[in-house]
Scaffold this active site. Structure first.
Site, PDB file in Angstrom:
ATOM      1  N   ASP A  38       0.864  -1.170   0.000  1.00  9.02           N
ATOM      2  CA  ASP A  38       0.000   0.000   0.000  1.00  9.02           C
ATOM      3  C   ASP A  38       0.909   1.230   0.000  1.00  9.02           C
ATOM      4  O   ASP A  38       1.521   1.549   1.022  1.00  9.02           O
ATOM      5  CB  ASP A  38      -0.895  -0.047   1.247  1.00  9.02           C
ATOM      6  CG  ASP A  38      -1.675   1.240   1.457  1.00  9.02           C
ATOM      7  OD1 ASP A  38      -1.491   2.194   0.674  1.00  9.02           O
ATOM      8  OD2 ASP A  38      -2.454   1.290   2.433  1.00  9.02           O
ATOM      9  N   LYS A  62      -3.324  12.147  -3.107  1.00 10.81           N
ATOM     10  CA  LYS A  62      -2.349  12.422  -2.039  1.00 10.81           C
ATOM     11  C   LYS A  62      -1.004  12.859  -2.619  1.00 10.81           C
ATOM     12  O   LYS A  62      -0.083  13.202  -1.886  1.00 10.81           O
ATOM     13  CB  LYS A  62      -2.160  11.178  -1.180  1.00 10.81           C
ATOM     14  CG  LYS A  62      -3.423  10.801  -0.394  1.00 10.81           C
ATOM     15  CD  LYS A  62      -3.169   9.576   0.454  1.00 10.81           C
ATOM     16  CE  LYS A  62      -4.442   8.912   0.918  1.00 10.81           C
ATOM     17  NZ  LYS A  62      -5.051   9.540   2.094  1.00 10.81           N
TER      18      LYS A  62
HETATM   19  N1  PMP Z   1      -3.705   3.441   2.773  1.00  8.92           N
HETATM   20  C1  PMP Z   1      -3.127   4.430   3.455  1.00  8.92           C
HETATM   21  C2  PMP Z   1      -1.834   4.170   4.163  1.00  8.92           C
HETATM   22  C3  PMP Z   1      -3.734   5.680   3.503  1.00  8.92           C
HETATM   23  O1  PMP Z   1      -3.162   6.669   4.189  1.00  8.92           O
HETATM   24  C4  PMP Z   1      -4.943   5.887   2.806  1.00  8.92           C
HETATM   25  C5  PMP Z   1      -5.652   7.224   2.831  1.00  8.92           C
HETATM   26  N2  PMP Z   1      -5.755   7.803   4.106  1.00  8.92           N
HETATM   27  C6  PMP Z   1      -5.493   4.823   2.102  1.00  8.92           C
HETATM   28  C7  PMP Z   1      -4.840   3.610   2.094  1.00  8.92           C
HETATM   29  C8  PMP Z   1      -6.771   4.944   1.339  1.00  8.92           C
HETATM   30  O2  PMP Z   1      -6.639   5.843   0.292  1.00  8.92           O
HETATM   31  P1  PMP Z   1      -7.953   6.300  -0.484  1.00  8.92           P
HETATM   32  O3  PMP Z   1      -8.835   6.943   0.534  1.00  8.92           O
HETATM   33  O4  PMP Z   1      -7.443   7.289  -1.488  1.00  8.92           O
HETATM   34  O5  PMP Z   1      -8.560   5.100  -1.077  1.00  8.92           O
END
Ligand code: PMP
Length: 411
Positions: A198, A224
């Site tokens: 991830d 992000k």
């Molecule tokens: N994994 C991590 C480590 C994250 O920080 C996030 C977002 N906070 C996500 C997954 C999920 O990302 P998204 O909301 O863009 O699907």
């Protein structure tokens, strides 16, 4: 060290330019977008807008070519050898759901183990809970030491012959620590298993090379990394993507359809059902151009200087406790903390009155927060458009918050 008293980047970001009093410290949730990304999205709609893949006319071909150029751009950003192994989806969550449902469904057998760290975002946890339940497999967790470090001994103890999949965040969205994903991959591969990374919190902060990591899947979100909302990236190994069944079905992902059956288009279309957000995909490529144009080494040096300054200033406040590693070098843009006797939601609300934006809550990582013995934390997260003045505002606002709750401390 980078010069964080000055800020050559803020002018690139219209929202920050038009809100000079805002200290935006929530980039781990979503980053601000530079004008070049907004322009790229707008230019697509103004000059190239058509439904990609469907048409044989020029505009539609342009849209298709724009998507394919962006696919190659993304591949280059993460060190992927083939653009075809880049699948566009909505976000990291969807990418990880795709892997857990499709790949998990393909390889997980009763008695297998899926190994996660306790610091996974719910997006890299709940899909595996579901996949394990369906397959009769078991979830196993890697727990870090008191500094948030997953040790060799812990990996040796938990990753073994039963481990079919290790799935881990490269960087934690709560602790900011980098997990030893390459070492996890070496261990799980030695047992014939697979590594899913991830990259939601690493792709915006660290140079990514999926081959050097040695992972089998890598996911991140454009929003992000200075890109638009609504675009997620999944990279997977060629032969695995080829072997996997589709996740979503419908238009664009088929080769041939009869009344009772269908065959699948090749990768990546097999995993891209329905109309693509071509404008978002093009804007994602523009965001990666922006990041690479500055250089991830410059980004990293600036973030490290910002984190070091933030942690030094927080250490001046005896009522603030920082979670995770004591060294700023182990925080990639993210610092979680608690304030003695004041609920994180109250802290965030009072900081907001001072125009300081932080996140408070469980950060979609409830098992980690529970394991840390907290119910909720405050989180300040940084990006290259931050500077020393943002942190000074945070510290001043924390002092105000403290005296508001502890009026006797002023006497
Ligand atoms: N994994 C991590 C480590 C994250 O920080 C996030 C977002 N906070 C996500 C997954 C999920 O990302 P998204 O909301 O863009 O699907």
């Amino acid at each position: 060290a980078a010069d964080i008293a000055h800020n050559p980047f803020k002018a690139d970001f219209p929202l920050l330019e038009s809100n000079p009093d805002l200290a935006f410290l929530d980039s781990a949730a979503t980053a601000q977008r530079p004008a070049c990304v907004l322009d790229a999205q707008r230019r697509f709609y103004e000059a190239k807008n058509a439904n990609a893949l469907r048409g044989l006319y020029r505009l539609s071909v342009d849209a298709t070519e724009a998507i394919e150029a962006a696919r190659s751009r993304v591949a280059r950003f993460i060190g992927a050898a083939h653009a075809r192994d880049i699948v566009f989806c909505r976000n990291t969550s969807e990418a990880l759901n795709l892997v857990a449902a499709s790949f998990g469904g393909l390889v997980l057998k009763p008695g297998d183990e899926v190994c996660l760290t306790i610091m996974e975002h719910h997006s890299n946890l709940v899909p595996w809970q579901q996949a394990c339940r369906r397959a009769g497999a078991t979830l196993v967790f890697l727990y870090p030491d008191e500094n948030g470090v997953v040790t060799q001994a812990e990996m040796d103890a938990k990753i073994g012959p039963k481990t079919k999949i290790v799935a881990a965040a490269q960087v934690s969205n709560v602790l900011g620590i980098e997990n030893p994903v390459r070492e996890m991959g070496e261990r799980v591969h030695a047992h014939g298993g697979y590594l899913v990374v991830d990259g939601a919190q690493s792709a915006p902060h660290l140079p990514i090379d999926v081959e050097a990591i040695g992972c089998d899947f890598f996911a991140f979100s454009a929003h992000k990394a200075f890109g638009p909302f609504g675009i997620g990236v999944l990279w997977g190994r060629d032969e695995l993507l080829d072997a996997m069944p589709p996740f979503l079905t419908g238009g664009e992902m088929i080769e041939y359809v009869t009344e009772q059956d269908a065959t699948w288009a090749p990768v990546p279309e097999k995993f891209e059902a329905g109309t693509q957000d071509a404008a978002g995909i093009v804007a994602t490529a523009a965001a990666l151009d922006y990041l690479d144009g500055i250089g991830l080494d410059v980004v990293h040096a600036r973030e490290q200087a910002l984190v070091a300054y933030l942690m030094a200033r927080l250490a001046e406040l005896p009522y603030v406790r920082v979670l995770g590693h004591p060294s700023p070098a182990h925080h990639h843009g993210v610092v979680s903390f608690v304030v003695d006797g004041i609920h994180p939601h109250d802290v965030a609300s009072l900081l907001d009155l001072e125009n300081v934006a932080i996140r408070a809550g469980n950060h979609c990582a409830q098992p980690l927060i529970t394991w840390l013995g907290e119910e909720s934390t405050c989180r300040a997260s940084l990006a290259l458009y931050n500077d020393q003045s943002d942190i000074d505002r945070l510290i001043a606002a924390l002092k105000t918050t403290w005296t508001t709750f502890n009026p006797e401390s002023q006497k």
